[in-house]
Motif scaffolding. Structure first.
Motif, short mmCIF file in Angstrom:
data_model
loop_
_atom_site.label_atom_id
_atom_site.label_comp_id
_atom_site.label_asym_id
_atom_site.label_seq_id
_atom_site.Cartn_x
_atom_site.Cartn_y
_atom_site.Cartn_z
N GLN A 535 0.89 -1.27 0.07
CA GLN A 535 0.12 0.00 -0.02
C GLN A 535 0.83 1.32 -0.06
O GLN A 535 0.43 2.30 -0.55
CB GLN A 535 -0.95 -0.14 1.19
N PRO A 538 3.27 2.51 -4.05
CA PRO A 538 2.91 3.32 -5.03
C PRO A 538 2.91 4.85 -4.79
O PRO A 538 3.45 5.65 -5.78
CB PRO A 538 1.47 2.96 -5.20
N HIS A 590 -3.88 -4.31 -3.98
CA HIS A 590 -2.33 -4.01 -3.80
C HIS A 590 -1.63 -4.48 -5.01
O HIS A 590 -0.62 -3.88 -5.36
CB HIS A 590 -2.03 -4.89 -2.40
N ASP A 592 -2.30 -4.74 -8.06
CA ASP A 592 -2.44 -3.75 -9.33
C ASP A 592 -1.71 -2.64 -9.01
O ASP A 592 -0.90 -2.22 -10.05
CB ASP A 592 -4.11 -3.38 -9.28
N ALA A 593 -1.59 -1.92 -7.67
CA ALA A 593 -1.10 -0.79 -7.62
C ALA A 593 0.29 -0.98 -7.63
O ALA A 593 1.19 -0.26 -8.28
CB ALA A 593 -1.40 -0.40 -6.24
#
Length: 792
Positions: A535, A538, A590, A592-593
C-alpha cells in the motif's frame, strides 16, 4: 460632526430601542431613517464588545460587506464564533451611520470571552436543569418550553402559513419614506412583548444572561452620553431591555461566567453562508433577493426580472425584452390575486418559471443559486487585525494573483511555468495545513505530471482553519513544514508516511523531507505486513516522478522505494496464500497498485533494470500456486498477458485448467473475475473468441445449485463493462464460435479476425496517409508498398 437636535418624543420613554430582524433590508432602511430622525449621541449595536476597536474600519472603502466579526479562542483557535453582516443588515447600517456622522458606536452583547467558553462549561448544567420528574406534559406545556420562532408566531397570528412571506408583506415591502420613522419599531416592540408574555424566554435561557449584560451597557452609555442613546438589537430582546430591573439583579446573572482569552477581527463572508440552508442559525432564505431589495432605488420587480434575463442570456437561453415585460405583468397579477402589497420572491419566481424558463425547473435552479442566494464575497482591508499566517497568505495570494472567490472555478496549472508551479505549491501547502481552499481535480486532455487542475472556492470557515494553523508558524511555508514534520512523527501507518512524503514533494517542503524520510525508512524496516508495504509503495514511486518537473531532489526516496519493492517481491507470494474472499479482493488492489508502481520505478531508477523481470517472476508464481485464491491467480495471468509475457495460447491453457470440471465453481468464478475484471477485460473476450468460448462453456456446465452462488461474482465482473462491449459479447455468444459474420463485415475465424488482409480497404487509405506524411505522388513505388502494409 455636529448633530441636529433630536425630535421631541424620540427619547421620552428612555433609550431609542430599534428592534430588528438580522439581515432584513426593510429593517435596515427603517434603522437608517430612525437614526436620521433621532440623531442620537451614541449608537449601541448587538455584538461582542471586544470588537469596538474594529468599528472605525467600517469607514475604510476596503471593508466591503458581506463580512463577519470572527472571534476565536487564543489558545484553541478551533473554538470560534461569527457575527455576519451584509450590506442590508441593520447592524451594518447602524455602524456605517455612526461612522459617517462622527457618532460613537459600541457593541453591547455578551463578550466573546464568555460566549466562546459558554458551551463547554454550561452544557451539562443546562441539561441537568431540564431534568424534571417523569410525568406526561400537556401539548400546551410542551409548546411553552419549545424554542419559539417569533416570526413564525407573528405570521401565524396574521393568518400566514409562511413567515418569510409575512415578513416581506409587513416590513420589506413597506418601502422608504415613511412619515413616522419610529412606528415600525413600536409595533414590533408591542408584538414581541406579547410573545414574551406568552412564551417567557422562548426556549432561550442564555438570552437572559445576554440581556442582563446589555442592560448594564445601556445604563453605562446613558450615564456617559445622557438619554440620547439608540440601541439596534434583535426585536426579541427589546421588551427585556425595556424592563425595569436593578443593577444588582443583572450583575447576579453574570456572576461566575466562564472565561477564556479571545481575539477578534473582520473576515470576508458570503451571501451563500448567510442562507438558512447553510446551517446558519439566523440565516435567511434569499440573501441575493434581499440585497436587491435593499439596493434597488425603485421598481424592484422590473429590475430583478431584468437581472434574471441577463443571467439566462449568459447561459445561451433565448430571453427577449418581451419575455421580461410579460414576466413583470404576470408577477404583478399574481400579487394582486394573492392580496399582496407588492410582488415578492414567490410571485417573481413563479413568473420566471412560467415565462423566462418555459416551465422548466432546470434553469430556475440556476437563477436560485446565482441570484436568489448568490455568491457575493466580501473584502477586508489589509489594515484589519489578522494572525501572521493570514497576512503571509494574503501576500502570497497577491503575488501569485490568486484572488479568493466564493464562486467555484477551475484552475489549470502548467508546472513548467514558475508562477503556476508556485501556485500549485501554495495550494498543496494549504491542504497540508487543513485549509481546503483548493481541491485537486482530474486534468482534461493531459495525463502528464507537468499539469495540475484545481477546483477553487473560498469559504468563510477557512479563516478559522487559518487561525488554527497559525500555531505551526507565521508563514505558510514554515507552518506547512512544521506540520509535516509533526504528522510524520505521529503517523501510525506506513502508508500515511509515504502519502506525507508525496505531499512534501508536491508542496515543495525540502526542509521537512529529511524528517519524513527518516521516519519512513524506520517504519518500513520495522513493518513486516506485506499489505502495508504494498500500500505504501505506489505513493512513494509517484513521488519520484515529481523531481523532473518540480525541480525536487528525490534521491532519498529512490533508495527507500527500491528497498520497499524488494521486500514486496519477497513477501507477496506467502502473503497471498489461504486468503478469504474479502482479503483476496483487498490484496488484488495491492497487486494492481504494485504492478503500476514497478513499471514507473523501473523507468525512473537507473541501474535497476531487473525490477520488471523479478516482478514478473512473482506474478508467475502467483498464477501457478494452487494455494493462492482464484481471484489473484486470474489477475496475475491477466497482468502477464498485458505485459506481453504470456502468449494467447498460454493464457488459453491456464484458463482451461482454471475452468476445468474439477475446479469448484466458486474458485473458477473468482479466477474469471480476476482475469477479465477491470479495464480492458471485456475487449479481451471480444477479440479472442477462444477465451470467450472457454468462459461460455464453463458457464453452461456449472450445476444449477452452484450457479446461484457464482452469479453475484459474475454479475459484478460483467456489469462493469461498457454497454457496447456487453452488447458485442452478447452477439458473439448468440451466434456461437465461428458462426455468422464478423463485427467488421467479413467472414470471421475462430479468433474473430479476418483470415487475410483486405487489400482493397487498405488501398483506400493510401491518399490520406500520403497527405499526413507529406509524400507526393512522385515518391518511389516501394513507399506505396510500405504504406499498403500499414493500411492492411
Amino acid at each position: 460632526m455636529s448633530q441636529a437636535p433630536p425630535p421631541a418624543g424620540a427619547f421620552e420613554a428612555g433609550p431609542l430601542l430599534l428592534g430588528v430582524r438580522h439581515h432584513g433590508p426593510g429593517s435596515a432602511r427603517a434603522v437608517r431613517a430612525a437614526l436620521d430622525a433621532a440623531s442620537p449621541a451614541v449608537v449601541l449595536v448587538e455584538g461582542p464588545p471586544e470588537a469596538d476597536a474594529l468599528i472605525p474600519l467600517a469607514a475604510d472603502p476596503g471593508l466591503r460587506p458581506p463580512v463577519a466579526l470572527l472571534a476565536h479562542a487564543v489558545d484553541e483557535p478551533g473554538r470560534s464564533a461569527f457575527w455576519p453582516m451584509a450590506e442590508f443588515s441593520p447592524e451594518w447600517v447602524a455602524i456605517r451611520w455612526a461612522v459617517e456622522h462622527g457618532v460613537p458606536a459600541r457593541f453591547i452583547d455578551l463578550p466573546a470571552t464568555h460566549s466562546l467558553a459558554w458551551e463547554e462549561n454550561t452544557g451539562a448544567s443546562e441539561e441537568e436543569a431540564s431534568e424534571e420528574p417523569e410525568e406526561e406534559a400537556s401539548e400546551e406545556e410542551e409548546a411553552e418550553h419549545a424554542r419559539v420562532d417569533p416570526l413564525a408566531a407573528l405570521a401565524e397570528a396574521a393568518g400566514y402559513d409562511d413567515p418569510e412571506r409575512w415578513w416581506e408583506d409587513a416590513v420589506e415591502h413597506r418601502g422608504p419614506g415613511l412619515s413616522e420613522p419610529f412606528a415600525p419599531f413600536a409595533a414590533l416592540e408591542d408584538a414581541m412583548g406579547a410573545l414574551r408574555e406568552r412564551y417567557g424566554d422562548g426556549g432561550r435561557p442564555r438570552d437572559l444572561v445576554r440581556e442582563a449584560y446589555m442592560r448594564l451597557q445601556i445604563r453605562a452609555a446613558r450615564k456617559e452620553f445622557g438619554d440620547e442613546v439608540a440601541v439596534v438589537c434583535g426585536a426579541w430582546h427589546v421588551p427585556a431591555l425595556r424592563a425595569k430591573t436593578t443593577v444588582t439583579a443583572d450583575r447576579a446573572l453574570l456572576k461566575g461566567l466562564p472565561k477564556l482569552k479571545a481575539d477578534l477581527t473582520w473576515v470576508p463572508w458570503t451571501h451563500r453562508r448567510l442562507s438558512r440552508s447553510s446551517g446558519y442559525g439566523a440565516g435567511i432564505d434569499s440573501p441575493g433577493w434581499y440585497a436587491h431589495l435593499f439596493s434597488a432605488p425603485d421598481r424592484p420587480v422590473e429590475r430583478w426580472l431584468t437581472k434574471v434575463a441577463g443571467l439566462l442570456r449568459e447561459e445561451d437561453r433565448i430571453v427577449s425584452s418581451a419575455h421580461v415585460i410579460e414576466a413583470v405583468r404576470l408577477a404583478d397579477t399574481l400579487a394582486v390575486m394573492r392580496g399582496r402589497p407588492l410582488a415578492g420572491l414567490t410571485e417573481t419566481t413563479d413568473a420566471v418559471r412560467a415565462v423566462l424558463c418555459e416551465g422548466s425547473d432546470v434553469p430556475l435552479s440556476l437563477v436560485y443559486d446565482r441570484l436568489v442566494v448568490g455568491d457575493v464575497l466580501g473584502e477586508v482591508p489589509e489594515s484589519a487585525p489578522a494572525v501572521p499566517l493570514q497576512r503571509d497568505l494574503a501576500r502570497e495570494q497577491r503575488r501569485l494573483r490568486l484572488k479568493p472567490e466564493a464562486l467555484e472555478r477551475e484552475l489549470e496549472l502548467d508546472l513548467r511555468k514558475d508562477t503556476d508551479a508556485a501556485r500549485g505549491r501554495l495550494l498543496h501547502r494549504l491542504r497540508l495545513l487543513g485549509v481546503g481552499w483548493g481541491e485537486p481535480a482530474r486534468s482534461r486532455g493531459s495525463t502528464g505530471t507537468f499539469r495540475e487542475t484545481w477546483r477553487l472556492r473560498w469559504e468563510p470557515e477557512l479563516s478559522v482553519r487559518i487561525a488554527e494553523a497559525g500555531v505551526w508558524g507565521t508563514t505558510v511555508l514554515g507552518a506547512a513544514t512544521a506540520k509535516a514534520e509533526a504528522d510524520a512523527v505521529g503517523a501510525r501507518a506506513l502508508a500515511d508516511v509515504t502519502a506525507l512524503a508525496e505531499q512534501c514533494l508536491l508542496a515543495g517542503l525540502p526542509d521537512a523531507l529529511p524528517v519524513v524520510m527518516r521516519v519512513l525508512a524506520d517504519r518500513a524496516a520495522l513493518d513486516a505486513d506485506v499489505s502495508h508495504l504494498a500500500q505504501a509503495l505506489p505513493a512513494l514511486v509517484r513521488s519520484l516522478r515529481y523531481g523532473d518537473v518540480r525541480g525536487t531532489d528525490t534521491g532519498a526516496l529512490a533508495d527507500v522505494a527500491a528497498a520497499l519493492a524488494e521486500r514486496v517481491f519477497i513477501g507477496l507470494p506467502p502473503a497471498c496464500t489461504t486468503l478469504d474472499a474479502d482479503a483476496a479482493q483487498e490484496m488484488r488492489g495491492h497487486v494492481d497498485a504494485v504492478h503500476g508502481a514497478v513499471g514507473l520505478l523501473a523507468e525512473t531508477l537507473t541501474g535497476h533494470d531487473d525490477l520488471r523481470p523479478r516482478w514478473r517472476a512473482v506474478l508467475r508464481t502467483l498464477s501457478q500456486r494452487d494455494t493462492v485464491p482464484g481471484l489473484l491467480r486470474g489477475r496475475a495471468v491477466r497482468l502477464l498477458l498485458d505485459d506481453g509475457v504470456l502468449e494467447a495460447e498460454d493464457v488459453a491453457r491456464l484458463m482451461g485448467l482454471a475452468l476445468s470440471p474439477g475446479t469448484p465453481p466458486g474458485d473458477a468464478a473468482a479466477w474469471v473475475e480476476g482475469f477479465v475484471g477491470g479495464g480492458g477485460g471485456g475487449l479481451l473476450l471480444v477479440h479472442d473468441e477462444r477465451l470467450l468460448g472457454l468462459v461460455d462453456a464453463w458457464l453452461t456446465s456449472v450445476p444449477a445449485d452452484a450457479f446461484t452462488d457464482v452469479l453475484p461474482l459474475l454479475r459484478r465482473t460483467f456489469s462493469a463493462y461498457e454497454p457496447g462491449v456487453r452488447r458485442t459479447l452478447g452477439e458473439l455468444v448468440r451466434r456461437g464460435p465461428g458462426g455468422g459474420a464478423g463485427a467488421v463485415g467479413h467472414p470471421a475465424t475462430s479468433s474473430g479476425c479476418a483470415p487475410e488482409p483486405d487489400a482493397g480497404r487498405a488501398d483506400a487509405v493510401l491518399p490520406v496517409l500520403r497527405l499526413l506524411l507529406g509524400l507526393t505522388p512522385e515518391q518511389p513505388h516501394s513507399m506505396d508498398d510500405d504504406l499498403a502494409g500499414v493500411g492492411a
